[in-house]
Design an enzyme around this catalytic site. Structure first.
Site, PDB file in Angstrom:
ATOM      1  N   TRP A  74       0.884  -1.164   0.000  1.00 31.22           N
ATOM      2  CA  TRP A  74       0.000   0.000   0.000  1.00 31.22           C
ATOM      3  C   TRP A  74       0.925   1.217   0.000  1.00 31.22           C
ATOM      4  O   TRP A  74       1.684   1.429   0.929  1.00 31.22           O
ATOM      5  CB  TRP A  74      -0.888   0.005   1.230  1.00 31.22           C
ATOM      6  CG  TRP A  74      -2.098   0.888   1.093  1.00 31.22           C
ATOM      7  CD1 TRP A  74      -2.192   2.088   0.470  1.00 31.22           C
ATOM      8  CD2 TRP A  74      -3.409   0.618   1.596  1.00 31.22           C
ATOM      9  NE1 TRP A  74      -3.455   2.591   0.548  1.00 31.22           N
ATOM     10  CE2 TRP A  74      -4.229   1.713   1.236  1.00 31.22           C
ATOM     11  CE3 TRP A  74      -3.971  -0.429   2.309  1.00 31.22           C
ATOM     12  CZ2 TRP A  74      -5.581   1.784   1.582  1.00 31.22           C
ATOM     13  CZ3 TRP A  74      -5.312  -0.355   2.642  1.00 31.22           C
ATOM     14  CH2 TRP A  74      -6.106   0.740   2.289  1.00 31.22           C
ATOM     15  N   ASN A 104       8.464  -3.535   4.947  1.00 29.66           N
ATOM     16  CA  ASN A 104       7.309  -2.853   5.532  1.00 29.66           C
ATOM     17  C   ASN A 104       7.822  -1.762   6.451  1.00 29.66           C
ATOM     18  O   ASN A 104       8.832  -1.951   7.132  1.00 29.66           O
ATOM     19  CB  ASN A 104       6.444  -3.805   6.351  1.00 29.66           C
ATOM     20  CG  ASN A 104       5.761  -4.859   5.498  1.00 29.66           C
ATOM     21  OD1 ASN A 104       5.761  -4.784   4.278  1.00 29.66           O
ATOM     22  ND2 ASN A 104       5.173  -5.842   6.158  1.00 29.66           N
ATOM     23  N   LYS A 487      -6.532   8.271  27.608  1.00 25.67           N
ATOM     24  CA  LYS A 487      -5.699   7.090  27.369  1.00 25.67           C
ATOM     25  C   LYS A 487      -4.558   7.022  28.367  1.00 25.67           C
ATOM     26  O   LYS A 487      -4.242   5.957  28.904  1.00 25.67           O
ATOM     27  CB  LYS A 487      -5.142   7.110  25.941  1.00 25.67           C
ATOM     28  CG  LYS A 487      -6.157   6.764  24.892  1.00 25.67           C
ATOM     29  CD  LYS A 487      -6.559   5.288  24.977  1.00 25.67           C
ATOM     30  CE  LYS A 487      -7.885   5.058  24.276  1.00 25.67           C
ATOM     31  NZ  LYS A 487      -9.053   5.532  25.030  1.00 25.67           N
ATOM     32  N   HIS A 506      -6.849  31.007  32.144  1.00 23.27           N
ATOM     33  CA  HIS A 506      -8.018  31.114  33.013  1.00 23.27           C
ATOM     34  C   HIS A 506      -7.969  30.101  34.153  1.00 23.27           C
ATOM     35  O   HIS A 506      -9.014  29.750  34.707  1.00 23.27           O
ATOM     36  CB  HIS A 506      -9.294  30.950  32.195  1.00 23.27           C
ATOM     37  CG  HIS A 506      -9.479  32.017  31.163  1.00 23.27           C
ATOM     38  ND1 HIS A 506      -9.714  33.336  31.481  1.00 23.27           N
ATOM     39  CD2 HIS A 506      -9.435  31.955  29.800  1.00 23.27           C
ATOM     40  CE1 HIS A 506      -9.812  34.045  30.380  1.00 23.27           C
ATOM     41  NE2 HIS A 506      -9.647  33.239  29.340  1.00 23.27           N
ATOM     42  N   LYS A 605     -13.964  -3.800  29.850  1.00 21.61           N
ATOM     43  CA  LYS A 605     -14.095  -3.433  28.445  1.00 21.61           C
ATOM     44  C   LYS A 605     -15.501  -2.964  28.085  1.00 21.61           C
ATOM     45  O   LYS A 605     -15.683  -1.920  27.488  1.00 21.61           O
ATOM     46  CB  LYS A 605     -13.703  -4.637  27.566  1.00 21.61           C
ATOM     47  CG  LYS A 605     -13.763  -4.352  26.076  1.00 21.61           C
ATOM     48  CD  LYS A 605     -12.756  -3.274  25.693  1.00 21.61           C
ATOM     49  CE  LYS A 605     -12.865  -2.864  24.244  1.00 21.61           C
ATOM     50  NZ  LYS A 605     -12.009  -1.720  23.938  1.00 21.61           N
TER      51      LYS A 605
END
Length: 610
Positions: A74, A104, A487, A506, A605
């Site tokens: 790709w 890759n 995260k 602020h 989850k």
């Protein structure tokens, strides 16, 4: 977004290489190719068509060999063209070349290496960073391919998985990996390399997962692995049942890392077969529903809520429809003003989130019956409850901290934005073509961001000793800052908060010291100059800035300002790209702190209780 297969065997390995490419074609199909050692020289076949066309060419040319490599690509560096397709050749040898190589990943220092190799007399035929590696290996080759690859990898900066063989050593393939997966397959008939164990299904179920820095020497009689220090190592052999691949960690340390790196595939799958923008992407009744509404209410929790906040910027700016985004667990406990001409949109990875389901039912009880869900499970309760649905194609997400579910939600919400704009007469044909082009490039763009992992790992080592962090963003990147903070706190247990950068003065500026890292999202958009002023407010007070900046944003590294450059600016889709480095930062910080990344304390989850 590329696939590698390599083999050294006792019989013709071309059928195995081609079957592997077929299994990996989802990872890239701009071009593909095979190179083999024929016994007298190197032979290569490449195509910019699908693997099926490559098979036809190989059968026509009667390509055979006991040693070879194959690749499906790709495009990142260089357009989809035969000259840019892998494998790449280098050096004088029998059959016209000495070295054949597939790769890759992205080599960040390819420009400097290219100039050095051109000075050494090498002529480049492609636009790829991969050809640089092939010429470098050839340049270092002195009769021992393994040694040449070892030396070459010390010169590479970036992410890579490579497989290479040499005309002078006909029964040998050498592989190496750093930041990009590569596995070894073992069998009595031969030894194999692949970027995914899926490629070797039916050939062998004995899989060795290489670790970062490993270099592997595959010969018929042995597999030899050394680590980044050049020391021989034994890597465990796993019996892999390929049909359970989605639940296998593969070469990754954690499911979260695996799922971060699955995002190009997940986004690509979510966009699969979408040839045009139309309301019908969301259901047969979507056109009439979209014509009947004049506002949008988004209900969601956690990460999905931040996806909704991002969508508000998109929908209001592009479709011209007012949007309200509500935390689902709060919405049904306050007195709101219902409007039957509202499109109620729920967002959920599982489609079973209790708070969101309850909020949806509450909205319907108020007379708001035009409902749509964006979710990852087509058989879920959310889908059954809503009139319309868009099912993302993230696949199974095992890590508690959502990654690929979030980016596929954003992708779906952008499609919704475009569909609403079309119904409202705000998306003409030319704009639609351009938007589709940008969406189709998204998986490639995400793949390029993933190649930043080594740089982000260096930042994570610094973050590991911190207990607090601030995240800053402006405009549609503010929700991405919120997601980045979530995260980090979810899996590393570092207290993190996000603010619109203009809000610093602020209140939050009082917290800034050299002990608190300030992570800043700095895309090259209309708010960049304002953001730079906010960054100076931090810098002037001794704060330490960590900036994810677009390549053309003209923000330079200096004392107290650390910069990682994103590969490209991506306009309104930029929030999707900027999400990825924040995921990697949280992940590697958690690894450095030794937390349980996939199962963080106190969290689960799928939240099916209120």
């Amino acid at each position: 977004m590329c696939g590698i297969v390599g083999a050294v065997a006792q019989s013709n390995i071309v059928p195995i290489l081609l079957e592997g490419l077929k299994r990996l074609e989802y990872r890239g199909y701009d071009s593909c190719g095979v190179a083999v050692h024929t016994g007298t020289g190197l032979q290569r076949v490449r195509s910019t068509e699908r693997v099926a066309e490559l098979v036809t060419q190989i059968e026509r040319d009667q390509v055979q060999g006991l040693t070879g490599i194959a690749h499906t690509r790709w495009a990142t560096h260089g357009a989809p063209a035969t000259r840019n397709a892998h494998p790449h050749f280098s050096g004088p040898g029998k059959g016209g070349a000495r070295i054949a190589l597939v790769h890759n990943g992205i080599i960040e220092n390819h420009d400097a290496l290219r100039a050095e190799l051109q000075d050494a007399g090498y002529v480049f035929e492609s636009q790829t960073d991969t050809e640089v590696i092939a010429h470098l290996v050839d340049h270092l080759y002195d009769g021992d391919l393994f040694a040449a690859v070892q030396q070459a990898t010390t010169r590479l900066t970036g992410a890579y998985a490579i497989a290479v063989f040499c005309v002078d050593e006909p029964h040998r393939v050498v592989g190496a990996r750093q930041g990009s997966p590569l596995v070894v397959g073992r069998s009595r008939q031969g030894n194999y390399l692949a970027s995914d164990a899926l490629a070797l299904a039916g050939t062998t179920d004995q899989i060795v997962y290489l670790e970062d820095g490993d270099v592997v020497d595959l010969q018929l009689a042995r597999i030899w692995i050394v680590d980044r220090e050049g020391q021989p190592v034994e890597r465990e052999v796993h019996t892999v049942h390929i049909h359970t691949g989605e639940a296998e960690l593969g070469p990754y340390r954690h499911y979260m890392q695996k799922e971060i790196f699955e995002q190009p595939r997940a986004v690509g799958d979510t966009l699969q077969n979408i040839e045009s923008i139309s309301p019908e992407l969301f259901g047969d009744q979507a056109y009439s529903v979209f014509k009947a509404i004049d506002r949008v209410l988004i209900l969601a929790c956690g990460t999905s809520y931040y996806a909704g906040l991002t969508a508000r910027y998109w929908i209001e700016a592009v479709a011209g429809i007012p949007v309200n985004v509500e935390i689902a667990s709060e919405y049904r406990y306050r007195r709101s003003v219902p409007d039957p001409r509202t499109l109620v949109v729920t967002i959920s990875q599982s489609g079973e989130t209790a708070d969101t389901l309850a909020a949806l039912k509450h909205a319907r009880s108020l007379g708001m019956d035009q409902t749509l869900t964006i979710c990852n499970v087509g058989t879920s309760a959310m889908v059954r409850e809503c009139k319309l649905a868009f099912i993302t194609r993230a696949g199974v997400e095992i890590g508690v901290a959502s990654t690929k579910a979030f980016t596929t939600q954003l992708t779906a919400l952008y499609l919704l934005t475009l569909a609403l704009a079309q119904v409202n007469g705000r998306l003409d044909e030319a704009q639609e073509i351009q938007e589709l082009k940008s969406l189709r490039h998204l998986p490639v763009a995400i793949g390029a961001v993933l190649a930043l992992e080594p740089q982000i790992m260096a930042w994570a080592d610094r973050f590991a000793g911190k207990e607090n962090a601030l995240f800053l963003g402006r405009g549609m990147h503010y929700p991405i800052a919120l997601e980045g903070a979530l995260k980090l706190k979810e899996i590393s247990y570092i207290h993190a908060e996000a603010y619109p950068a203009g809000e610093l003065k602020h209140g939050p500026l009082a917290l800034v010291t050299d002990a608190m890292p300030v992570i800043t999202i700095a895309p090259h958009d209309e708010l960049l100059e304002k953001l730079k002023s906010n960054m100076q407010e931090v810098h002037a007070r001794g704060g330490e800035l960590y900036v994810f900046a677009d390549a053309d944003s003209h923000i330079g590294s200096s004392e107290g300002i650390h910069v990682i450059r994103m590969p490209e600016h991506y306009g309104r889709l930029s929030p999707i790209l900027h999400t990825v480095p924040l995921q990697l930062l949280a992940y590697h910080t958690a690894c450095a702190r030794g937390t349980d990344v996939d199962k963080p304390r106190n969290l689960a989850k799928s939240v099916t209780v209120e």
